[in-house]
Motif scaffolding. Structure first.
Motif, PDB file in Angstrom:
ATOM      1  N   LYS A 132       0.874  -1.170   0.000  1.00 36.54           N
ATOM      2  CA  LYS A 132       0.000   0.000   0.000  1.00 36.54           C
ATOM      3  C   LYS A 132       0.911   1.219   0.000  1.00 36.54           C
ATOM      4  O   LYS A 132       1.973   1.195   0.635  1.00 36.54           O
ATOM      5  CB  LYS A 132      -0.845  -0.064   1.273  1.00 36.54           C
ATOM      6  N   ALA A 136      -1.106   8.464   0.481  1.00 45.20           N
ATOM      7  CA  ALA A 136      -0.769   8.736  -0.921  1.00 45.20           C
ATOM      8  C   ALA A 136      -0.684  10.225  -1.271  1.00 45.20           C
ATOM      9  O   ALA A 136       0.344  10.678  -1.789  1.00 45.20           O
ATOM     10  CB  ALA A 136      -1.782   8.031  -1.825  1.00 45.20           C
ATOM     11  N   ALA A 142       0.446  10.938  -7.124  1.00 41.40           N
ATOM     12  CA  ALA A 142       0.684  10.039  -8.248  1.00 41.40           C
ATOM     13  C   ALA A 142       2.056  10.263  -8.881  1.00 41.40           C
ATOM     14  O   ALA A 142       2.714   9.325  -9.341  1.00 41.40           O
ATOM     15  CB  ALA A 142      -0.420  10.212  -9.287  1.00 41.40           C
ATOM     16  N   LEU A 145       4.628   8.434  -6.847  1.00 45.03           N
ATOM     17  CA  LEU A 145       4.533   6.982  -7.014  1.00 45.03           C
ATOM     18  C   LEU A 145       5.031   6.560  -8.404  1.00 45.03           C
ATOM     19  O   LEU A 145       5.678   5.522  -8.556  1.00 45.03           O
ATOM     20  CB  LEU A 145       3.083   6.540  -6.796  1.00 45.03           C
ATOM     21  N   LYS A 156       3.965  -3.630  -7.033  1.00 43.14           N
ATOM     22  CA  LYS A 156       2.703  -2.997  -7.430  1.00 43.14           C
ATOM     23  C   LYS A 156       2.013  -2.486  -6.177  1.00 43.14           C
ATOM     24  O   LYS A 156       2.065  -3.138  -5.114  1.00 43.14           O
ATOM     25  CB  LYS A 156       1.786  -3.990  -8.149  1.00 43.14           C
ATOM     26  N   CYS A 158      -1.209  -0.260  -3.974  1.00 41.60           N
ATOM     27  CA  CYS A 158      -2.568   0.238  -3.769  1.00 41.60           C
ATOM     28  C   CYS A 158      -2.419   1.561  -3.031  1.00 41.60           C
ATOM     29  O   CYS A 158      -2.306   1.572  -1.807  1.00 41.60           O
ATOM     30  CB  CYS A 158      -3.391  -0.740  -2.931  1.00 41.60           C
ATOM     31  N   PRO A 159      -2.353   2.685  -3.763  1.00 41.91           N
ATOM     32  CA  PRO A 159      -2.266   3.966  -3.058  1.00 41.91           C
ATOM     33  C   PRO A 159      -3.559   4.257  -2.296  1.00 41.91           C
ATOM     34  O   PRO A 159      -4.644   3.973  -2.788  1.00 41.91           O
ATOM     35  CB  PRO A 159      -2.052   4.987  -4.181  1.00 41.91           C
ATOM     36  N   TYR A 171      -3.727   7.837 -10.564  1.00 43.06           N
ATOM     37  CA  TYR A 171      -3.043   6.688  -9.969  1.00 43.06           C
ATOM     38  C   TYR A 171      -3.276   5.421 -10.793  1.00 43.06           C
ATOM     39  O   TYR A 171      -2.344   4.657 -11.057  1.00 43.06           O
ATOM     40  CB  TYR A 171      -3.550   6.436  -8.539  1.00 43.06           C
ATOM     41  N   VAL A 177       0.412   0.513 -10.354  1.00 40.81           N
ATOM     42  CA  VAL A 177      -0.783   0.580  -9.505  1.00 40.81           C
ATOM     43  C   VAL A 177      -1.805  -0.453  -9.977  1.00 40.81           C
ATOM     44  O   VAL A 177      -2.149  -0.512 -11.157  1.00 40.81           O
ATOM     45  CB  VAL A 177      -1.405   2.001  -9.555  1.00 40.81           C
ATOM     46  N   VAL A 180      -6.794   1.402  -6.119  1.00 43.20           N
ATOM     47  CA  VAL A 180      -6.608   2.429  -5.088  1.00 43.20           C
ATOM     48  C   VAL A 180      -7.566   2.137  -3.935  1.00 43.20           C
ATOM     49  O   VAL A 180      -8.564   1.430  -4.109  1.00 43.20           O
ATOM     50  CB  VAL A 180      -6.857   3.872  -5.612  1.00 43.20           C
ATOM     51  N   ARG A 211      -8.469   1.137 -15.524  1.00 40.42           N
ATOM     52  CA  ARG A 211      -7.096   0.922 -15.023  1.00 40.42           C
ATOM     53  C   ARG A 211      -6.314   0.131 -16.047  1.00 40.42           C
ATOM     54  O   ARG A 211      -6.866  -0.369 -17.002  1.00 40.42           O
ATOM     55  CB  ARG A 211      -7.091   0.226 -13.669  1.00 40.42           C
TER      56      ARG A 211
END
Ligand SMILES: O=C(O)C(=O)C[C@H](O)[C@H](O)COP(=O)(O)O
Length: 211
Positions: A132, A136, A142, A145, A156, A158-159, A171, A177, A180, A211
């Protein structure tokens, strides 16, 4: 095992958004959870920040199609209580060595929080590949990240933290990512008003993000 990637990926890939839930009253658990699942968000993170959070987890495990996890897992005691209540995944705001050790023998995978390249590397050394990114927005958003994707492509994220429907697409378009997290899909005023139609609408908008 350090982190069961297949198990945590099933949670992270279930929908573009994991709702982060802060629920005081376990009576709200079923209608709230059903509205979120009906709106297309099956993975539900119940934060252990309220007195009755474990009862909320217990109630939500009865919802068809839901994957119920615990958030704000800070130590071994909370981790064990969450698993006992039926949590099938665990999320923490940060990563401590003791928490990671406890997670390594847990049937539910842990998604630990990090905010820097150094913290991510420490978790990579332990075998973690899904993290995570928290908090964030205050930690750099973003753009920050995105800058981690090039040196750390194996990880990888999960913000979570300060993300809204408007901010989520930035994101979700990043290569590092998978999804989120956010509380915006279950606002406290809608819960207090038992406005499940509103929650379902917010969930549907979130579930349709690309996504
Ligand atoms: O404590 C944890 O384990 C958490 O998961 C923290 C949450 O990610 C954020 O509190 C959600 O942030 P907002 O969407 O800005 O409300």
């Amino acid at each position: 095992m350090t982190q069961d990637i297949a198990k945590i990926d099933a949670v992270m890939m279930a929908a573009p958004v994991i709702p982060v839930l802060i629920i005081e009253d376990p009576e709200m658990a079923l209608p709230l959870g059903r509205a979120l699942v009906a709106g297309g968000l099956p993975a539900l993170e119940v934060t252990l920040r309220t007195e009755r959070a474990l009862d909320v987890i217990r109630a939500m495990t009865g919802i068809e199609g839901a994957m119920v996890g615990a958030g704000t897992v800070l130590d071994e005691t909370m981790l064990k209580a969450a698993v006992q209540a039926g949590a099938s995944f665990l999320v923490s705001p940060g990563a401590s060595p003791k928490l990671c050790e406890a997670a390594e023998t847990s049937p539910a995978p842990l998604l630990p929080g990090v905010a820097t390249a150094g913290e991510a590397m420490t978790m990579m050394e332990r075998g973690y590949r899904r993290l995570k990114f928290f908090p964030a927005e205050p930690a750099g958003g973003a753009e920050y990240l995105k800058a981690l994707a090039s040196p750390l492509p194996q990880v990888k994220f999960c913000p979570t933290g300060g993300i809204s429907l408007d901010k989520a697409p930035k994101y979700l378009s990043l290569p590092n990512v998978l999804c989120v997290g956010g509380s915006w899909v279950a606002p406290s005023d809608a819960i207090a008003a038992r406005d499940w139609a509103k929650v379902e609408t917010l969930a549907r908008e979130a579930s349709q993000l690309q996504r």
